[in-house]
Scaffold this motif. Sequence first.
Motif, PDB file in Angstrom:
ATOM      1  N   PRO A 148       0.817  -1.219   0.000  1.00  6.77           N
ATOM      2  CA  PRO A 148       0.000   0.000   0.000  1.00  6.77           C
ATOM      3  C   PRO A 148       0.848   1.266   0.000  1.00  6.77           C
ATOM      4  O   PRO A 148       0.443   2.285  -0.572  1.00  6.77           O
ATOM      5  N   GLN A 149       2.037   1.222   0.599  1.00  2.00           N
ATOM      6  CA  GLN A 149       2.901   2.389   0.627  1.00  2.00           C
ATOM      7  C   GLN A 149       3.323   2.825  -0.779  1.00  2.00           C
ATOM      8  O   GLN A 149       3.495   4.016  -1.048  1.00  2.00           O
ATOM      9  N   GLU A 150       3.474   1.850  -1.681  1.00  2.00           N
ATOM     10  CA  GLU A 150       3.934   2.157  -3.035  1.00  2.00           C
ATOM     11  C   GLU A 150       2.890   2.876  -3.880  1.00  2.00           C
ATOM     12  O   GLU A 150       3.227   3.437  -4.932  1.00  2.00           O
ATOM     13  N   MET A 151       1.649   2.891  -3.426  1.00  6.51           N
ATOM     14  CA  MET A 151       0.632   3.614  -4.186  1.00  6.51           C
ATOM     15  C   MET A 151       0.893   5.120  -4.204  1.00  6.51           C
ATOM     16  O   MET A 151       0.362   5.839  -5.057  1.00  6.51           O
ATOM     17  N   ALA A 152       1.719   5.603  -3.310  1.00  6.17           N
ATOM     18  CA  ALA A 152       2.084   7.026  -3.344  1.00  6.17           C
ATOM     19  C   ALA A 152       2.792   7.366  -4.650  1.00  6.17           C
ATOM     20  O   ALA A 152       2.620   8.465  -5.198  1.00  6.17           O
ATOM     21  N   ASN A 153       3.588   6.425  -5.173  1.00  4.24           N
ATOM     22  CA  ASN A 153       4.272   6.661  -6.443  1.00  4.24           C
ATOM     23  C   ASN A 153       3.288   6.682  -7.606  1.00  4.24           C
ATOM     24  O   ASN A 153       3.450   7.444  -8.560  1.00  4.24           O
ATOM     25  N   VAL A 154       2.265   5.845  -7.513  1.00  6.37           N
ATOM     26  CA  VAL A 154       1.246   5.790  -8.573  1.00  6.37           C
ATOM     27  C   VAL A 154       0.426   7.081  -8.594  1.00  6.37           C
ATOM     28  O   VAL A 154       0.239   7.703  -9.647  1.00  6.37           O
ATOM     29  N   THR A 155      -0.066   7.490  -7.431  1.00  2.93           N
ATOM     30  CA  THR A 155      -0.894   8.698  -7.398  1.00  2.93           C
ATOM     31  C   THR A 155      -0.080   9.952  -7.716  1.00  2.93           C
ATOM     32  O   THR A 155      -0.619  10.916  -8.263  1.00  2.93           O
ATOM     33  N   SER A 156       1.221   9.920  -7.416  1.00  2.00           N
ATOM     34  CA  SER A 156       2.038  11.102  -7.741  1.00  2.00           C
ATOM     35  C   SER A 156       2.161  11.277  -9.252  1.00  2.00           C
ATOM     36  O   SER A 156       2.217  12.404  -9.755  1.00  2.00           O
ATOM     37  N   LYS A 157       2.187  10.161  -9.993  1.00  2.00           N
ATOM     38  CA  LYS A 157       2.202  10.272 -11.458  1.00  2.00           C
ATOM     39  C   LYS A 157       0.921  10.937 -11.958  1.00  2.00           C
ATOM     40  O   LYS A 157       0.948  11.793 -12.853  1.00  2.00           O
ATOM     41  N   LEU A 158      -0.199  10.525 -11.379  1.00  2.32           N
ATOM     42  CA  LEU A 158      -1.479  11.124 -11.785  1.00  2.32           C
ATOM     43  C   LEU A 158      -1.549  12.594 -11.394  1.00  2.32           C
ATOM     44  O   LEU A 158      -2.092  13.425 -12.133  1.00  2.32           O
ATOM     45  N   THR A 159      -1.006  12.926 -10.233  1.00  2.00           N
ATOM     46  CA  THR A 159      -0.980  14.324  -9.804  1.00  2.00           C
ATOM     47  C   THR A 159      -0.119  15.152 -10.751  1.00  2.00           C
ATOM     48  O   THR A 159      -0.511  16.249 -11.172  1.00  2.00           O
ATOM     49  N   GLU A 160       1.061  14.623 -11.093  1.00  2.00           N
ATOM     50  CA  GLU A 160       1.942  15.327 -12.032  1.00  2.00           C
ATOM     51  C   GLU A 160       1.274  15.475 -13.395  1.00  2.00           C
ATOM     52  O   GLU A 160       1.509  16.449 -14.111  1.00  2.00           O
ATOM     53  N   GLY A 161       0.423  14.513 -13.734  1.00  2.00           N
ATOM     54  CA  GLY A 161      -0.304  14.580 -14.992  1.00  2.00           C
ATOM     55  C   GLY A 161      -1.545  15.451 -14.939  1.00  2.00           C
ATOM     56  O   GLY A 161      -2.298  15.524 -15.906  1.00  2.00           O
ATOM     57  N   ARG A 162      -1.759  16.097 -13.773  1.00  2.00           N
ATOM     58  CA  ARG A 162      -2.883  17.023 -13.565  1.00  2.00           C
ATOM     59  C   ARG A 162      -4.242  16.335 -13.685  1.00  2.00           C
ATOM     60  O   ARG A 162      -5.197  16.874 -14.271  1.00  2.00           O
TER      61      ARG A 162
END
Length: 267
Positions: free
Chosen positions: A137-151
């Motif tokens: 579950p901790q690694e989902m931070a990397n996934v959501t950060s990509k989406l955040t960077e993608g606006r």
Amino acid sequence: MALLFDPRKLLLIAGPCSLENEAVCRAVAETLRALGREHPELRIVFKGSFDKANRTSLKGERGTGLGAGLALLALIRKEYGFPVLTDIHETGQVKAVAAVCDVLQIPAFLCRQTDLLLAAAATGRVVNVKKGQFLSPQEMANVTSKLTEGRAAEIWQTERGTTFGYQNLVVDMRSFAIMRRNGFPVIFDATHAVQLPGAGNGVSSGQREFVPPLARAALAAGAEGLFIETHPDPDRAISDGPNMVPLAAFPALIADCLAVWRAVRPS
């Protein structure tokens, strides 16, 4: 754009695994519409897949295909008023799906595919990303950060269990609190969490009898939504039948889940 997620309501993503045909979609949509009228606390999103692209065997049925599947989702959206969700598997599908669907879903096996995540984020639609069976579950931070960077306009995270030995999954109830630290709603996929991957002689098997206790437990642990697949006759479904809840049993299950959700909501 107004957010689709409403913290005052229980998010329910529901529908058949594969869109299959109009009769199946309408049967499920009718039940969901009745549920919505009975329980105004629900925020219902209709889901269905146009392509089961990750079947265990090449012989497995894959579904309607893109064009026919999107036509069915457009019909449900227009006639029943539900926001609609479907999976995307390749960047080339994103534009067509975003023209019809309110929510683009990233399958668990593809949750680290950067180009797919960024293409989905760029549409302005909600992106629901399933946590891979191979991720903590901790690694989902990397996934959501990509989406955040993608606006991405709105991001949802879905827990669907973690690989536990061969052909089995386990749900760590700590995942909901851990993933919520990313700042986005966390949903529990109660049907794929009871899947037994590849354990059905060339297809995935499952244990649908554990959907109710796991769904209730997830809500008690802090899940903000549920993803539950249902079908009028799961044993005849073209995919994931052993995991799906029979449509006749679905309203009682949701009523039970709502009771738990009400009990644990902050006052």
